[in-house]
Motif scaffolding. Structure first.
Motif, PDB file in Angstrom:
ATOM      1  N   ASN A  10       0.963   8.504  -9.921  1.00 14.93           N
ATOM      2  CA  ASN A  10      -0.193   7.942  -9.227  1.00 14.93           C
ATOM      3  C   ASN A  10      -0.696   6.706  -9.980  1.00 14.93           C
ATOM      4  OD1 ASN A  10      -2.783   7.522  -8.063  1.00 14.93           O
ATOM      5  ND2 ASN A  10      -2.810   9.654  -7.387  1.00 14.93           N
ATOM      6  N   TRP A  11      -0.059   5.576  -9.761  1.00 10.35           N
ATOM      7  CA  TRP A  11      -0.378   4.360 -10.518  1.00 10.35           C
ATOM      8  C   TRP A  11      -1.760   3.818 -10.169  1.00 10.35           C
ATOM      9  CZ3 TRP A  11      -1.368   0.092  -7.598  1.00 10.35           C
ATOM     10  CH2 TRP A  11      -0.876   0.087  -6.293  1.00 10.35           C
ATOM     11  N   GLY A  12      -2.281   4.169  -9.003  1.00  8.23           N
ATOM     12  CA  GLY A  12      -3.631   3.728  -8.647  1.00  8.23           C
ATOM     13  C   GLY A  12      -4.664   4.267  -9.628  1.00  8.23           C
ATOM     14  N   ARG A  13      -4.484   5.525 -10.041  1.00  2.00           N
ATOM     15  CA  ARG A  13      -5.402   6.105 -11.027  1.00  2.00           C
ATOM     16  C   ARG A  13      -5.245   5.403 -12.380  1.00  2.00           C
ATOM     17  NH1 ARG A  13      -4.980  12.706  -9.871  1.00  2.00           N
ATOM     18  NH2 ARG A  13      -5.640  12.602  -7.685  1.00  2.00           N
ATOM     19  N   LEU A  43      -4.423   2.181 -12.792  1.00  2.00           N
ATOM     20  CA  LEU A  43      -5.138   0.917 -12.667  1.00  2.00           C
ATOM     21  C   LEU A  43      -6.652   1.117 -12.720  1.00  2.00           C
ATOM     22  CD1 LEU A  43      -2.538  -0.606 -12.209  1.00  2.00           C
ATOM     23  CD2 LEU A  43      -3.621  -1.781 -10.296  1.00  2.00           C
ATOM     24  N   ALA A  44      -7.124   2.188 -12.099  1.00  2.00           N
ATOM     25  CA  ALA A  44      -8.568   2.453 -12.140  1.00  2.00           C
ATOM     26  C   ALA A  44      -9.020   2.683 -13.579  1.00  2.00           C
ATOM     27  CB  ALA A  44      -8.917   3.657 -11.265  1.00  2.00           C
ATOM     28  N   ALA A  45      -8.176   3.325 -14.390  1.00  2.00           N
ATOM     29  CA  ALA A  45      -8.527   3.558 -15.803  1.00  2.00           C
ATOM     30  C   ALA A  45      -8.487   2.253 -16.591  1.00  2.00           C
ATOM     31  CB  ALA A  45      -7.577   4.584 -16.417  1.00  2.00           C
ATOM     32  N   ASN A  56     -16.110  -1.090 -12.140  1.00  2.00           N
ATOM     33  CA  ASN A  56     -14.678  -1.162 -12.432  1.00  2.00           C
ATOM     34  C   ASN A  56     -14.174  -2.569 -12.133  1.00  2.00           C
ATOM     35  OD1 ASN A  56     -11.777  -0.727 -12.523  1.00  2.00           O
ATOM     36  ND2 ASN A  56     -12.212   1.445 -12.270  1.00  2.00           N
ATOM     37  N   VAL A 115     -11.127  -3.371 -11.620  1.00  2.00           N
ATOM     38  CA  VAL A 115     -10.149  -3.268 -10.535  1.00  2.00           C
ATOM     39  C   VAL A 115     -10.928  -2.815  -9.308  1.00  2.00           C
ATOM     40  CG1 VAL A 115      -8.089  -2.089  -9.727  1.00  2.00           C
ATOM     41  CG2 VAL A 115      -8.268  -2.751 -12.137  1.00  2.00           C
ATOM     42  N   CYS A 120      -6.052  -2.108  -4.726  1.00  2.00           N
ATOM     43  CA  CYS A 120      -4.756  -2.497  -5.303  1.00  2.00           C
ATOM     44  C   CYS A 120      -3.765  -2.774  -4.176  1.00  2.00           C
ATOM     45  CB  CYS A 120      -4.216  -1.425  -6.242  1.00  2.00           C
ATOM     46  SG  CYS A 120      -5.384  -0.935  -7.520  1.00  2.00           S
ATOM     47  N   ILE A 137      -5.552   5.189  -3.524  1.00  2.00           N
ATOM     48  CA  ILE A 137      -5.433   3.821  -4.015  1.00  2.00           C
ATOM     49  C   ILE A 137      -3.994   3.349  -3.852  1.00  2.00           C
ATOM     50  CG2 ILE A 137      -5.682   2.339  -6.058  1.00  2.00           C
ATOM     51  CD1 ILE A 137      -7.602   4.406  -7.227  1.00  2.00           C
ATOM     52  N   MET A 193     -13.762  11.674  -9.239  1.00  5.81           N
ATOM     53  CA  MET A 193     -13.812  10.312  -9.740  1.00  5.81           C
ATOM     54  C   MET A 193     -15.261   9.844  -9.763  1.00  5.81           C
ATOM     55  SD  MET A 193     -11.496   6.968  -8.748  1.00  5.81           S
ATOM     56  CE  MET A 193      -9.840   7.403  -9.181  1.00  5.81           C
ATOM     57  N   MET A 246     -14.095   6.405 -13.285  1.00  3.80           N
ATOM     58  CA  MET A 246     -14.831   5.449 -12.473  1.00  3.80           C
ATOM     59  C   MET A 246     -13.945   4.908 -11.355  1.00  3.80           C
ATOM     60  SD  MET A 246     -16.407   1.808 -13.628  1.00  3.80           S
ATOM     61  CE  MET A 246     -17.125   2.415 -15.146  1.00  3.80           C
ATOM     62  N   THR A 266     -12.614   2.672  -7.979  1.00  6.02           N
ATOM     63  CA  THR A 266     -12.426   1.261  -7.631  1.00  6.02           C
ATOM     64  C   THR A 266     -13.228   0.871  -6.400  1.00  6.02           C
ATOM     65  OG1 THR A 266     -10.518   1.979  -6.345  1.00  6.02           O
ATOM     66  CG2 THR A 266     -10.088   1.099  -8.547  1.00  6.02           C
TER      67      THR A 266
END
Lengths: 383, 383
Positions: A301-304, A306-308, B44, B46, B76, B112, B172, B216, B218
């Motif tokens: 889950n790359w979206g998570r 990026l959110a981090a 955030n 992003v 994203c 995301i 989140m 947090m 997006t």
């Protein structure tokens, strides 16, 4: 082999009844000729009594013995707790003879907030002194285990000298400084300034980059003892390299034994504007429970991720971020790239690579997933 | 009643097929006479496309309609994602007539990294426009749910005017700003400067002090729309109080519906040298996985609480810290006090009170435990 691999060190581990079963008191004796020392301690402002004690002892530059116990952290125990630590060091000095309490470092690990049962610990120390042996390294490593499933030891060879190490730690692993107990020994000739430089650099790139659950302990201690028994004085570079190698090996064993983990995760941050940025981004991802649960679920889950990354102050442009999971670039330029279904997360080892495209610095943070077993271990037992 | 409780607002919620089942597109229309607005968005870096869009729209000070979708965060997603947000606002303006895309705020929530299915969303918007109704507040609140188990609505009454609100969010959830989607409406007469002041203060002490899992989003957006339909212009204090009351009610509903939670935890930090110190300490405890798992296990493990406090930079002396769990002072002066077995943790509500003895400031952070169900929800499903 562990801490008794270098010449001139003895160790032991005995069962004193502090834990319900197993070894729980360890002793390490430096037979000399030298007795130089360096130490790195938790950055937590709530420090256990043995940390306060050992910081004072190490400041003197000489340590001849280290006594360690599992089965109780002796943290948040007030004046009585500090007196108990002092009494333990006094007793070590007394039974070993020829040294004072100020030559003895003390380490404790276990539940915070309860006094140690001194009626069990003191006889345990006496027994540990009798059991001291030049092959006692493994028993000592076993005696400091808490929720660890296996003892952790390492050896790094120099030219005619070596570094040995042991460590405990399986939870409450997070940066700060050296988030667990570890004793390292060497028969190299080295003064405490050289030892301190070697140990700080080694911790910076090994223990400090382990972040299992973002939780910093009250008892973290890493000690490096040297006795010069090999008669060889390595260069600072050689010493630092060997200490770093031993610490790296122990750090990997810590993260691989982290409570309830099903994944061992390396977060490689590259293209950072500075080391600090790379470490900050890596830690933010390592501490993100949504990333960690996704990894437990084999979900890239790359979206998570990026959110981090987006919660940090590191230099980067959101639409320039690239992320690979196990070699597959699932995110390029801040948006979806390779099909996430092509990522293979079946194995235990996971590599997340994040390119910030903001410079040339890089750092790797090691972490774990967040599993049902982590919740179970940390909710069902008081530790 | 929710957002359609104040005079002059219509809303709707329809099923457009973005989610596998249930309502997923919501529309809110301000019938005027005024159309002032304030907004607070995720911190955030992003940011999802709809956040970037709505920030621009709100800066203009006028919003006549808000379109919201669940089933996809549109985060994203690069240039195409932003174009899709723009096209959605254009379509809202076109079907409603008499307004431009720049009068329409957009909010999205869901996974995301994937583009929204515009072939489903655009017909959904058309249907939502047809369904607009002065009793449509509840349907709109349902349409923005993701892993929420129930819609979240609130009403706060003024003297002859009122504030209505809806929110979504079940994970989140962390500070930054307003960590979820929320739309608030009022028929008070208020310009955007007054609305902005009221909304920022309300968020600061409500949504910003909710920290479910330290993660947090997006997409976080809180919008406050005013139309002056009541003809009454409250004072700034009255307006802020009513908006804060509505936000507080929604924030409590968010934390009580957090993913997998079995405990609803208020961390009250008192005796702090500053508001900032109190919030920092509360957040550190709220984000500590070892504290959270202990609570799940009904274990009043105050040692873990002290270890979390010790990682902060707040003003305090470690041997002056007091901690009560559900009213029992288990720690006084940094050491054990009342018997921990006397703490009753059987219920869902838990209060942790931490006295820093360093001043007179205080703050409460609301959080949850860390349970098996949290791990399950966040590992078994991609969200």
């Amino acid at each position: 082999m562990s801490i008794t691999h270098p010449k001139g060190f003895k160790a032991s581990g005995v069962a004193a009844g502090l834990k319900q079963n197993g070894l729980d008191v360890a002793l390490v004796l430096n037979d000399g000729p030298d007795a130089t020392v360096a130490g790195v301690f938790t950055a937590n402002r709530v420090k256990a009594a043995p940390v306060v004690w050992s910081q004072q002892v190490v400041r003197g530059g000489v340590v001849r013995a280290v006594v360690l116990n599992s089965g109780g952290a002796n943290a948040c125990t007030g004046h009585q707790g500090f007196q108990d630590t002092h009494a333990t060091a006094e007793h070590v000095a007394s039974v070993l003879g020829g040294l004072g309490a100020g030559d003895v470092a003390v380490c404790s690990t276990g539940l915070i907030g309860e006094l140690l049962p001194m009626d069990k610990l003191i006889p345990g120390v006496t027994a540990a002194a009798k059991a001291l042996d030049k092959d006692g390294g493994l028993a000592a490593a076993e005696a400091i285990m808490t929720t660890d499933t296996r003892p952790k030891t390492a050896v790094a060879a120099g030219a005619g000298w070596s570094v040995g190490g042991m460590a405990k730690g399986a939870g409450m692993l997070a940066p700060g400084l050296a988030t667990m107990l570890s004793v390292l020994t060497t028969d190299a000739v080295a003064d405490s300034v050289a030892l301190d430089a070697a140990l700080r650099e080694a911790c910076r790139v090994t223990f400090d980059r382990v972040d299992s659950d973002g939780c910093m302990s009250t008892n973290d201690t890493v000690l490096l003892l040297a006795n010069g028994a090999s008669g060889i004085a390595p260069s600072q570079e050689e010493l630092t390299a060997a200490v770093t190698a031993a610490c790296h090996e122990l750090a990997q064993q810590l993260i691989s034994d982290a409570e309830g983990a099903t994944k061992q995760v390396a977060i490689e941050v590259v293209g950072a504007a500075s080391d600090g940025d790379a470490v900050e981004v890596g830690r933010s991802v390592a501490r993100n429970n949504l990333v960690k649960t996704a990894l437990f679920g084999n979900d890239p889950n790359w979206g998570r991720i990026l959110a981090a990354v987006g919660t940090t102050a590191a230099a980067f442009e959101p639409d320039a971020l690239d992320v690979a999971v196990n070699g597959v670039w699932v995110c390029k330029g801040g948006a979806a790239a390779a099909d996430r279904s092509t990522v293979d997360l079946a194995g235990r080892d996971v590599t997340i690579r994040i390119d910030l495209h903001a410079g040339s610095a890089e750092a790797t943070i090691w972490t774990n997933d967040l599993s049902h077993a982590y919740v179970h271990e940390n909710s069902a037992y008081s530790t």
